[in-house]
Scaffold this motif. Structure first.
Motif, PDB file in Angstrom:
ATOM      1  N   UNK A 193       0.822  -1.212   0.000  1.00 29.58           N
ATOM      2  CA  UNK A 193       0.000   0.000   0.000  1.00 29.58           C
ATOM      3  C   UNK A 193       0.860   1.268   0.000  1.00 29.58           C
ATOM      4  N   UNK A 194       2.003   1.213   0.713  1.00 32.05           N
ATOM      5  CA  UNK A 194       2.873   2.383   0.861  1.00 32.05           C
ATOM      6  C   UNK A 194       4.295   2.009   0.430  1.00 32.05           C
ATOM      7  N   UNK A 195       4.531   1.822  -0.852  1.00 29.21           N
ATOM      8  CA  UNK A 195       5.819   1.296  -1.312  1.00 29.21           C
ATOM      9  C   UNK A 195       7.003   2.219  -1.027  1.00 29.21           C
ATOM     10  N   UNK A 196       6.766   3.499  -0.779  1.00 26.15           N
ATOM     11  CA  UNK A 196       7.872   4.422  -0.511  1.00 26.15           C
ATOM     12  C   UNK A 196       8.296   4.422   0.957  1.00 26.15           C
ATOM     13  N   UNK A 197       7.526   3.782   1.824  1.00 27.61           N
ATOM     14  CA  UNK A 197       7.822   3.813   3.258  1.00 27.61           C
ATOM     15  C   UNK A 197       8.922   2.809   3.604  1.00 27.61           C
ATOM     16  N   UNK A 198       9.791   3.142   4.578  1.00 24.29           N
ATOM     17  CA  UNK A 198      10.887   2.242   4.985  1.00 24.29           C
ATOM     18  C   UNK A 198      10.406   1.154   5.954  1.00 24.29           C
ATOM     19  N   UNK A 199       9.467   0.350   5.511  1.00 30.67           N
ATOM     20  CA  UNK A 199       8.828  -0.638   6.398  1.00 30.67           C
ATOM     21  C   UNK A 199       9.676  -1.908   6.451  1.00 30.67           C
ATOM     22  N   UNK A 200      10.649  -1.905   7.367  1.00 30.00           N
ATOM     23  CA  UNK A 200      11.627  -2.994   7.419  1.00 30.00           C
ATOM     24  C   UNK A 200      11.673  -3.716   8.757  1.00 30.00           C
ATOM     25  N   UNK A 201      10.713  -3.422   9.658  1.00 35.25           N
ATOM     26  CA  UNK A 201      10.847  -3.891  11.040  1.00 35.25           C
ATOM     27  C   UNK A 201       9.627  -4.667  11.506  1.00 35.25           C
ATOM     28  N   UNK A 202       9.896  -5.850  12.056  1.00 35.00           N
ATOM     29  CA  UNK A 202       8.899  -6.625  12.793  1.00 35.00           C
ATOM     30  C   UNK A 202       9.449  -6.833  14.195  1.00 35.00           C
ATOM     31  N   UNK A 203       8.888  -6.108  15.154  1.00 32.68           N
ATOM     32  CA  UNK A 203       9.294  -6.225  16.547  1.00 32.68           C
ATOM     33  C   UNK A 203       8.388  -7.268  17.205  1.00 32.68           C
ATOM     34  N   UNK A 204       8.888  -8.482  17.271  1.00 31.88           N
ATOM     35  CA  UNK A 204       8.079  -9.568  17.835  1.00 31.88           C
ATOM     36  C   UNK A 204       9.004 -10.699  18.271  1.00 31.88           C
ATOM     37  N   UNK A 205       8.522 -11.467  19.203  1.00 28.45           N
ATOM     38  CA  UNK A 205       9.306 -12.565  19.747  1.00 28.45           C
ATOM     39  C   UNK A 205       9.931 -12.193  21.071  1.00 28.45           C
ATOM     40  N   UNK A 206       9.706 -13.070  22.069  1.00 28.36           N
ATOM     41  CA  UNK A 206      10.305 -12.921  23.387  1.00 28.36           C
ATOM     42  C   UNK A 206      10.885 -14.278  23.776  1.00 28.36           C
ATOM     43  N   UNK A 207      11.189 -14.451  25.045  1.00 28.77           N
ATOM     44  CA  UNK A 207      11.886 -15.676  25.449  1.00 28.77           C
ATOM     45  C   UNK A 207      11.138 -16.944  25.054  1.00 28.77           C
ATOM     46  N   UNK A 208       9.809 -16.941  25.194  1.00 30.20           N
ATOM     47  CA  UNK A 208       9.050 -18.175  24.976  1.00 30.20           C
ATOM     48  C   UNK A 208       8.759 -18.472  23.508  1.00 30.20           C
ATOM     49  N   UNK A 209       8.857 -17.455  22.629  1.00 31.10           N
ATOM     50  CA  UNK A 209       8.470 -17.695  21.240  1.00 31.10           C
ATOM     51  C   UNK A 209       9.493 -17.146  20.239  1.00 31.10           C
ATOM     52  N   UNK A 210      10.743 -17.055  20.672  1.00 29.92           N
ATOM     53  CA  UNK A 210      11.783 -16.513  19.800  1.00 29.92           C
ATOM     54  C   UNK A 210      11.875 -17.272  18.488  1.00 29.92           C
ATOM     55  N   UNK A 211      11.906 -18.595  18.566  1.00 32.56           N
ATOM     56  CA  UNK A 211      12.079 -19.400  17.344  1.00 32.56           C
ATOM     57  C   UNK A 211      10.913 -19.205  16.384  1.00 32.56           C
ATOM     58  N   UNK A 212       9.693 -19.177  16.914  1.00 32.09           N
ATOM     59  CA  UNK A 212       8.520 -18.954  16.059  1.00 32.09           C
ATOM     60  C   UNK A 212       8.588 -17.570  15.415  1.00 32.09           C
ATOM     61  N   UNK A 213       9.006 -16.569  16.174  1.00 35.85           N
ATOM     62  CA  UNK A 213       9.078 -15.202  15.645  1.00 35.85           C
ATOM     63  C   UNK A 213      10.101 -15.104  14.522  1.00 35.85           C
ATOM     64  N   UNK A 214      11.243 -15.742  14.706  1.00 38.78           N
ATOM     65  CA  UNK A 214      12.276 -15.698  13.673  1.00 38.78           C
ATOM     66  C   UNK A 214      11.801 -16.427  12.420  1.00 38.78           C
ATOM     67  N   UNK A 215      11.081 -17.515  12.600  1.00 43.32           N
ATOM     68  CA  UNK A 215      10.529 -18.218  11.434  1.00 43.32           C
ATOM     69  C   UNK A 215       9.585 -17.325  10.642  1.00 43.32           C
ATOM     70  N   UNK A 216       8.914 -16.406  11.326  1.00 49.06           N
ATOM     71  CA  UNK A 216       7.931 -15.530  10.670  1.00 49.06           C
ATOM     72  C   UNK A 216       8.489 -14.156  10.321  1.00 49.06           C
ATOM     73  N   UNK A 217       9.798 -13.991  10.429  1.00 47.79           N
ATOM     74  CA  UNK A 217      10.402 -12.771   9.901  1.00 47.79           C
ATOM     75  C   UNK A 217      10.748 -11.688  10.894  1.00 47.79           C
ATOM     76  N   UNK A 218      10.768 -11.980  12.196  1.00 49.67           N
ATOM     77  CA  UNK A 218      11.123 -10.963  13.186  1.00 49.67           C
ATOM     78  C   UNK A 218      12.477 -10.341  12.860  1.00 49.67           C
ATOM     79  N   UNK A 219      12.571  -9.031  13.036  1.00 47.17           N
ATOM     80  CA  UNK A 219      13.852  -8.342  12.868  1.00 47.17           C
ATOM     81  C   UNK A 219      14.387  -7.786  14.185  1.00 47.17           C
ATOM     82  N   UNK A 220      13.510  -7.570  15.156  1.00 47.28           N
ATOM     83  CA  UNK A 220      13.900  -7.184  16.509  1.00 47.28           C
ATOM     84  C   UNK A 220      13.232  -8.150  17.475  1.00 47.28           C
TER      85      UNK A 220
END
Length: 235
Positions: A193-220
């Motif tokens: 929808x907003x191709x000019x925006x610097x949308x490069x961040x997925x802040x997700x995943x903590x101690x219990x779900x780190x592996x799942x978050x990384x599988x789904x593209x977490x960047x932070x």
């Protein structure tokens, strides 16, 4: 049994993230740790900084400001505000942080924009989505996301970087991945929808779900106890 040192815990967290990235077939540079330092003393942050950690997340404004005042010599430290943000605390956050992960209302975004000093780079913003639709959690619905994203993109002192979520706890990799996949898909839709925006961040995943978050593209990936040990109760 003695608790691991910050050095040992940070090394273990880095190894865990590296293994998760490898298992997901992603480059090592694709994601980094956000060390959640709420309720922990400045001395522990300094120790982690000396070990190469640069990104630190805080939930409580006054506590964070006190630590920042103690650590002014650490010039390249990057402060992330990750807790619910009250309007009356927005000025301090706009002036003293590089990132805010918990924007879920246009009113708060507008205050951050208006209060961000022109002498600083635009404030990096993640929009918080209540991805599991929990009544007790902050964040907007997926339906509200496009309108708020468009509003933030119009604010010159903010830089919209991506999305943040704290899914409801669940057991098993596939159950953990499901809400995180919805957040990833929402970010992909925003990019279209907003191709000019610097949308490069997925802040997700903590101690219990780190592996799942990384599988789904977490960047932070936000880790607190895993790096700094058990938290003290915040008064």
């Amino acid at each position: 049994m003695t608790e691991p040192t910050v050095s040992e815990s940070l090394a273990a967290a880095r190894q865990r993230l590296a293994e998760a990235l490898s298992a997901a077939g992603r480059p090592m540079a694709d994601a980094r740790l956000l060390a959640v330092s709420k309720t922990k003393p400045a001395a522990m942050i300094r120790e982690a900084w000396h070990l190469g950690q640069r990104d630190f997340g805080e939930n409580y404004v006054q506590e964070a400001l006190n630590k920042q005042d103690e650590l002014t010599d650490l010039e390249d430290i990057v402060w992330h505000f990750i807790g619910p943000l009250q309007s009356n605390k927005s000025r301090e956050v706009a002036e003293r942080f590089s990132w805010v992960h918990s924007v879920d209302r246009q009113k708060v975004a507008r205050r951050l924009n208006d209060q961000r000093p022109a002498s600083l780079d635009p404030l990096n913003i993640c929009l918080q989505v209540n991805i599991s639709t929990e009544a007790s959690k902050s964040g907007m619905s997926l339906a509200e996301l496009p309108a708020l994203a468009e509003a933030v993109l119009s604010m010159p002192r903010l830089r919209l970087r991506g999305l943040m979520a704290i899914p409801a706890p669940s057991k098993g990799l596939e159950a953990q991945r499901a809400p995180l996949a919805r957040l990833r898909e929402a970010l992909e839709e925003l990019r279209e929808r907003f191709p000019e925006a610097p949308l490069d961040t997925l802040s997700m995943g903590m101690s219990d779900d780190l592996e799942a978050a990384v599988m789904e593209g977490a960047t932070l990936v936000r880790l607190g106890t895993a790096i700094f040990g058990a938290r003290q109760r915040h008064e």
